[in-house]
Design an enzyme around this catalytic site. Sequence first.
Site, mmCIF file in Angstrom:
data_model
loop_
_atom_site.group_PDB
_atom_site.id
_atom_site.type_symbol
_atom_site.label_atom_id
_atom_site.label_comp_id
_atom_site.label_asym_id
_atom_site.label_seq_id
_atom_site.Cartn_x
_atom_site.Cartn_y
_atom_site.Cartn_z
ATOM 1 N N GLU A 40 0.854 -1.196 0.000
ATOM 2 C CA GLU A 40 0.000 0.000 0.000
ATOM 3 C C GLU A 40 0.882 1.235 0.000
ATOM 4 O O GLU A 40 1.751 1.387 0.859
ATOM 5 C CB GLU A 40 -0.892 -0.003 1.241
ATOM 6 N N THR A 69 -4.986 5.800 2.452
ATOM 7 C CA THR A 69 -5.362 7.155 2.864
ATOM 8 C C THR A 69 -6.090 7.863 1.723
ATOM 9 O O THR A 69 -5.830 9.027 1.420
ATOM 10 C CB THR A 69 -4.133 7.958 3.351
ATOM 11 N N LYS A 129 -11.220 -2.302 7.089
ATOM 12 C CA LYS A 129 -10.014 -1.973 7.846
ATOM 13 C C LYS A 129 -10.429 -1.486 9.232
ATOM 14 O O LYS A 129 -11.056 -0.425 9.362
ATOM 15 C CB LYS A 129 -9.204 -0.892 7.118
#
Length: 210
Positions: A40, A69, A129
Amino acid sequence: MNTLSSILENKLIAIIRGANPEDVVSIAKALHEGGVNMIEITMNSPKALAGIEAVKAELGNQVLVGAGTVLDAETARAAILAGAEFILSPTIHLETINMTKRYGAVSIPGAFTPTEILAAYENGGDLIKVFPATLGPSYIKDIRGPLPQIPLLPTGGVDVNNIKDYLKAGAVGCGIGSALVNTKQKITAEYLEKIAEKARQFVVAVTSDN
């Protein structure tokens, strides 16, 4: 194997946050050398889209690259067009989930409370998540009680010493940040080897029967 199946099989997503653009490919190669193939790149990193493109160009299908993000739908779209195969967010943002699914990528929205986790899943999240995961593995176990159908990916506070406990508690995988890649360190050849060794340790922790 599709992206979601690969994440579920590998169980580890390494988070590269804030790296210098010229170091991203080297970090990705070190992670791959250590056996971690889910990477990521957070969108609040310098030239994040270029980093995603560079890792895909250098490593191709050897790794799966996602964007983290991600706070809005247009950023999700830009990341997917750059090569991102999964999109992670710290919160539930419905337009981001919808855009991610429209482009065929895996959606991993962030949530914390049972209400948020259920909402994220019901609105299209493929994995949820659990962020931050600082309450520990027992929290994952507690969530799994009433919501066993929801695949949870704790992120934030996971390290090589507790990742096995998270998996035993019912997590389908974990996101690993500075416990694996600390971009505040100078990215030297020596530190890249340390990243590769840490990656090996995480892989052993995930795959061992102990």
